[in-house]
Scaffold this motif. Structure first.
Motif, PDB file in Angstrom:
ATOM      1  N   GLY A 150      -1.212 -27.679  -7.631  1.00 31.85           N
ATOM      2  CA  GLY A 150      -0.465 -27.973  -8.852  1.00 31.85           C
ATOM      3  C   GLY A 150      -0.818 -29.347  -9.410  1.00 31.85           C
ATOM      4  O   GLY A 150      -0.917 -29.528 -10.628  1.00 31.85           O
ATOM      5  N   GLN A 153      -4.151 -29.188 -11.118  1.00 28.30           N
ATOM      6  CA  GLN A 153      -4.045 -28.532 -12.414  1.00 28.30           C
ATOM      7  C   GLN A 153      -3.444 -29.491 -13.455  1.00 28.30           C
ATOM      8  O   GLN A 153      -3.854 -29.508 -14.603  1.00 28.30           O
ATOM      9  N   THR A 174      -2.141 -21.360 -14.782  1.00 26.92           N
ATOM     10  CA  THR A 174      -1.375 -21.445 -13.530  1.00 26.92           C
ATOM     11  C   THR A 174      -1.636 -20.224 -12.655  1.00 26.92           C
ATOM     12  O   THR A 174      -0.824 -19.873 -11.807  1.00 26.92           O
ATOM     13  N   ASN A 179       5.381 -19.871  -8.494  1.00 31.11           N
ATOM     14  CA  ASN A 179       6.236 -19.747  -9.681  1.00 31.11           C
ATOM     15  C   ASN A 179       6.874 -21.059 -10.112  1.00 31.11           C
ATOM     16  O   ASN A 179       6.914 -21.369 -11.303  1.00 31.11           O
ATOM     17  N   SER A 182       4.318 -23.350 -11.545  1.00 31.62           N
ATOM     18  CA  SER A 182       3.891 -22.795 -12.829  1.00 31.62           C
ATOM     19  C   SER A 182       4.909 -23.134 -13.911  1.00 31.62           C
ATOM     20  O   SER A 182       4.551 -23.545 -15.011  1.00 31.62           O
ATOM     21  N   THR A 204      -3.223 -15.376 -20.785  1.00 35.32           N
ATOM     22  CA  THR A 204      -2.355 -15.305 -19.611  1.00 35.32           C
ATOM     23  C   THR A 204      -1.906 -13.897 -19.259  1.00 35.32           C
ATOM     24  O   THR A 204      -1.841 -13.021 -20.106  1.00 35.32           O
ATOM     25  N   SER A 206       0.911 -14.076 -17.497  1.00 38.03           N
ATOM     26  CA  SER A 206       2.281 -14.472 -17.166  1.00 38.03           C
ATOM     27  C   SER A 206       3.238 -14.221 -18.337  1.00 38.03           C
ATOM     28  O   SER A 206       3.034 -14.708 -19.439  1.00 38.03           O
TER      29      SER A 206
END
Ligand SMILES: Nc1ncnc2c1ncn2[C@@H]1O[C@H](COP(=O)(O)OP(=O)(O)OP(=O)(O)O)[C@@H](O)[C@H]1O
Ligand SMILES: [Mg+2]
Length: 226
Positions: A150, A153, A174, A179, A182, A204, A206
Motif C-alpha cells: 500500500g 502504491q 489497488t 480492502n 484500497s 477498475t 472495483s
C-alpha cells in the motif's frame, strides 16, 4: 457554462495483428473528457481497458483516429512525445514500477528532475508535500523494498502527481491491495478530484472505486457505452 475539454478521442481504432488474425480491440471510439471529470472504465478481462488507457496515456499509438489533449492533436510518433507525456499525463499502474535503487522521495522527484534539475530544492519540497498528502511522508527515505504494498502504491500516486498532470490515469490502482488499504487510496483519489479538480480516468474491477467516480463507462466488444 463552457466545457473545458482536456481529452478528446476521435474515431479511435486499435487492432492487434498476430500471425493468423487481426484483433479489433477498440472500434471507432469517440470520447470527450472534461476538466475535473472522474471517469471509471469497466469491462471484462480482455475487453481492451488497458489497451485504451495506454492509448490515452500516449504509450501506444492507435491504428487509426486522433487523440487531442488540451485541443492539441497528439501523435505518439512526434519527436517531443516523452515531454508531452511527462507534462500532461500521470500514470499509476497496477504494479507500482518504482525504481528500486532510489528512495520513495527520490522516486517521486525523478519525473520533475528530468525536466528541470535546477529546481531540485523546490521539487523536493513539493515531493514531500505530495508524500504527506498520500500519507507516507514518514517513509520518505525508505527504498521500495522497505515499503509495504500500500505504501508503494501511495508513492506511485505521489509520483504520478509531481508534474501537475492534466490527466491522472489509473489502471487497477489497488488491484493487489487489501480492502482497507484500497479504501484509503480511493479516498485520496476522491480528495484530489474534489479539492483540486484533478481529472481522473481509472480502469477498475472495483465497485467501490467505480462508485466514487462521476461517470461509469463500459467497454464491451470494442465499444464504449455509459
Ligand atoms: N500486443 C498484443 N498483441 C496481440 N494481442 C494483444 C496485445 N495486447 C493485448 N492483446 C489482446 O487484446 C485484448 C485486450 O487486452 P487488454 O490488456 O487491453 O485487456 P483488459 O481489458 O485490460 O483486461 P484485464 O482486465 O485482464 O486487465 C486481450 O484479448 C489481449 O489478449
Ligand atoms: Mg488490463
Amino acid at each position: 457554462m463552457t466545457k473545458n475539454i482536456v481529452l478528446e478521442l476521435k474515431n479511435i481504432c486499435k487492432n492487434y495483428s498476430t500471425k493468423t488474425e487481426t484483433l479489433e480491440i477498440i472500434k471507432n471510439l469517440n470520447l470527450q473528457i472534461e476538466e475535473g471529470d472522474f471517469i471509471s472504465i469497466l469491462g471484462q478481462s480482455g475487453s481492451g481497458k488497458t489497451t485504451l488507457l495506454n492509448l490515452i496515456g500516449l504509450l501506444d499509438s492507435p491504428t487509426s483516429g486522433n487523440i487531442y489533449i488540451d485541443n492539441e492533436n497528439i501523435s505518439v510518433n512526434s519527436s517531443n512525445i516523452d515531454l508531452v507525456r511527462n507534462k500532461k499525463i500521470g500514470f499509476v499502474f497496477q504494479f507500482h514500477y518504482l525504481l528500486p535503487e532510489f528512495t520513495a522521495l527520490e522516486n517521486v522527484m525523478i519525473p520533475a528532475l528530468t525536466q528541470d534539475y535546477s529546481k531540485k530544492k523546490e521539487i523536493e519540497k513539493r515531493a514531500l508535500e505530495l508524500l504527506k498528502e498520500v500519507g507516507v511522508d514518514h517513509r520518505a527515505n525508505h527504498k521500495p523494498t522497505e515499503l509495504s504494498g500500500g505504501e508503494k502504491q501511495r508513492v506511485a500516486i505521489a509520483r504520478a502527481l509531481i508534474n501537475n498532470p492534466k490527466i491522472l490515469l489509473l489502471d487497477e490502482p489497488t488491484g493487489n491491495l487489501d480492502n482497507e488499504t484500497s479504501e484509503k487510496i480511493f479516498n485520496i483519489f476522491k480528495q484530489i478530484n474534489s479539492k483540486k479538480r484533478q481529472t481522473i480516468i481509472t480502469v477498475t474491477h472495483s465497485r467501490e472505486l467505480a462508485e466514487i467516480s462521476n461517470k461509469k463507462l463500459f467497454l464491451k466488444k470494442g465499444i464504449l457505452s455509459e
